[in-house]
Design a protein around this motif. Structure first.
Motif, PDB file in Angstrom:
ATOM      1  N   ARG A  42       0.827  -1.207   0.000  1.00  0.00           N
ATOM      2  CA  ARG A  42       0.000   0.000   0.000  1.00  0.00           C
ATOM      3  C   ARG A  42       0.866   1.265   0.000  1.00  0.00           C
ATOM      4  O   ARG A  42       0.615   2.212  -0.754  1.00  0.00           O
ATOM      5  CB  ARG A  42      -0.918  -0.001   1.216  1.00  0.00           C
ATOM      6  CG  ARG A  42      -1.993  -1.099   1.209  1.00  0.00           C
ATOM      7  CD  ARG A  42      -2.734  -1.097   2.535  1.00  0.00           C
ATOM      8  NE  ARG A  42      -3.953  -1.880   2.500  1.00  0.00           N
ATOM      9  CZ  ARG A  42      -4.039  -3.156   2.843  1.00  0.00           C
ATOM     10  NH1 ARG A  42      -2.950  -3.823   3.211  1.00  0.00           N
ATOM     11  NH2 ARG A  42      -5.200  -3.794   2.810  1.00  0.00           N
ATOM     12  N   LEU A  43       1.879   1.257   0.869  1.00  0.00           N
ATOM     13  CA  LEU A  43       2.737   2.440   0.982  1.00  0.00           C
ATOM     14  C   LEU A  43       3.525   2.676  -0.306  1.00  0.00           C
ATOM     15  O   LEU A  43       3.667   3.823  -0.759  1.00  0.00           O
ATOM     16  CB  LEU A  43       3.696   2.273   2.161  1.00  0.00           C
ATOM     17  CG  LEU A  43       4.658   3.437   2.410  1.00  0.00           C
ATOM     18  CD1 LEU A  43       3.892   4.730   2.680  1.00  0.00           C
ATOM     19  CD2 LEU A  43       5.596   3.108   3.572  1.00  0.00           C
ATOM     20  N   ILE A  44       4.044   1.615  -0.909  1.00  0.00           N
ATOM     21  CA  ILE A  44       4.791   1.762  -2.155  1.00  0.00           C
ATOM     22  C   ILE A  44       3.902   2.336  -3.250  1.00  0.00           C
ATOM     23  O   ILE A  44       4.312   3.245  -3.988  1.00  0.00           O
ATOM     24  CB  ILE A  44       5.386   0.406  -2.590  1.00  0.00           C
ATOM     25  CG1 ILE A  44       6.525   0.005  -1.649  1.00  0.00           C
ATOM     26  CG2 ILE A  44       5.879   0.454  -4.032  1.00  0.00           C
ATOM     27  CD1 ILE A  44       7.024  -1.411  -1.855  1.00  0.00           C
ATOM     28  N   SER A  45       2.693   1.825  -3.374  1.00  0.00           N
ATOM     29  CA  SER A  45       1.795   2.321  -4.422  1.00  0.00           C
ATOM     30  C   SER A  45       1.456   3.787  -4.194  1.00  0.00           C
ATOM     31  O   SER A  45       1.389   4.579  -5.146  1.00  0.00           O
ATOM     32  CB  SER A  45       0.527   1.477  -4.491  1.00  0.00           C
ATOM     33  OG  SER A  45      -0.268   1.629  -3.326  1.00  0.00           O
ATOM     34  N   PHE A  46       1.274   4.178  -2.933  1.00  0.00           N
ATOM     35  CA  PHE A  46       0.979   5.573  -2.621  1.00  0.00           C
ATOM     36  C   PHE A  46       2.182   6.464  -2.911  1.00  0.00           C
ATOM     37  O   PHE A  46       2.058   7.519  -3.546  1.00  0.00           O
ATOM     38  CB  PHE A  46       0.574   5.713  -1.156  1.00  0.00           C
ATOM     39  CG  PHE A  46       0.342   7.129  -0.724  1.00  0.00           C
ATOM     40  CD1 PHE A  46      -0.865   7.770  -0.992  1.00  0.00           C
ATOM     41  CD2 PHE A  46       1.332   7.844  -0.056  1.00  0.00           C
ATOM     42  CE1 PHE A  46      -1.074   9.082  -0.605  1.00  0.00           C
ATOM     43  CE2 PHE A  46       1.131   9.153   0.341  1.00  0.00           C
ATOM     44  CZ  PHE A  46      -0.074   9.779   0.059  1.00  0.00           C
ATOM     45  N   ALA A  47       3.359   6.040  -2.457  1.00  0.00           N
ATOM     46  CA  ALA A  47       4.557   6.866  -2.599  1.00  0.00           C
ATOM     47  C   ALA A  47       4.968   7.017  -4.063  1.00  0.00           C
ATOM     48  O   ALA A  47       5.277   8.132  -4.524  1.00  0.00           O
ATOM     49  CB  ALA A  47       5.707   6.260  -1.794  1.00  0.00           C
ATOM     50  N   VAL A  48       4.983   5.921  -4.795  1.00  0.00           N
ATOM     51  CA  VAL A  48       5.382   5.977  -6.207  1.00  0.00           C
ATOM     52  C   VAL A  48       4.405   6.823  -7.009  1.00  0.00           C
ATOM     53  O   VAL A  48       4.801   7.671  -7.815  1.00  0.00           O
ATOM     54  CB  VAL A  48       5.486   4.557  -6.792  1.00  0.00           C
ATOM     55  CG1 VAL A  48       5.682   4.610  -8.303  1.00  0.00           C
ATOM     56  CG2 VAL A  48       6.635   3.792  -6.146  1.00  0.00           C
TER      57      VAL A  48
END
Length: 211
Positions: A83-89
């Motif tokens: 979830r965090l990777i998708s948000f950050a990227v």
């Protein structure tokens, strides 16, 4: 249980960052190409996703963020890291896209990042889980972006203005101290976020196959 607790904590931290950047003079945290070019305030590439221009703007995005964070990701990629990777990227792709490819003078909000999260979740669901609902999610995102570019009069904010009048303003987060509360939806940010989401979702798929 531990993973779920971390998941909730990460969500709460992102929500808290949005509240902080939105309440304390969002113009200081929003993405401004002039600030970056002339004053080298590069952190705005990150904080631009957290700053919101009024209460409606913040509430709308946080509600969508809650739903996407907790309900859209399939079991195969439902960790807090996914979830965090998708948000950050997606968020970084949005602000970089706004900076390099548009003439936007000021940008704030996480709607572009949310489009990326939804797209990543939908593609991963389709490719990893072979779940037809992933295809529906992707089709819905594509339709939403098409409307944003070609029929903005059907957007939520425009419908609200038509209902309540052009002079209607939502209550500001800080007693109307910010001067940019009459914001407009940024269709390019949704497109950039979705493109980043496609890349992220495909990388999730590759990682799952190799794992």
């Amino acid at each position: 249980m531990k993973g779920q607790a971390i998941n909730i904590i990460v969500f709460a931290l992102i929500a808290a960052a949005s509240l902080g950047c939105s309440y304390y003079h969002p113009s200081l945290w929003s993405l401004s190409p002039w600030d970056i070019t002339h004053q080298h305030q590069y952190w705005e590439f990150i904080t631009g996703n957290f700053a919101h221009f009024d209460l409606h703007h913040l509430a709308e995005n946080l509600a969508g963020f809650f739903i996407i964070w907790f309900f859209f990701f399939a079991e195969s990629c439902a960790t807090w890291a996914h979830r965090l990777i998708s948000f950050a990227v997606s968020g970084l792709a949005v602000t970089l896209g706004i900076f390099f490819f548009t003439n936007t003078s000021e940008y704030g909000g996480m709607s572009g990042a949310l489009h990326g999260m939804v797209t990543a979740a939908g593609l991963a669901r389709l490719l990893i889980e072979l779940d037809w609902k992933g295809g529906v999610i992707l089709a819905a995102v594509a339709a939403k972006i098409y409307i944003d570019f070609n029929h903005p009069e059907f957007g939520f904010d425009e419908i609200t203005r038509n209902m309540y009048g052009n002079n209607f303003h939502f209550t500001s987060l800080n007693q109307q101290v910010n001067e940019v509360s009459n914001y407009q939806v940024s269709a390019p940010s949704h497109l950039y976020g979705a493109i980043a989401g496609l890349v992220t979702g495909f990388l999730f798929f590759i990682h799952n196959k190799r794992g």
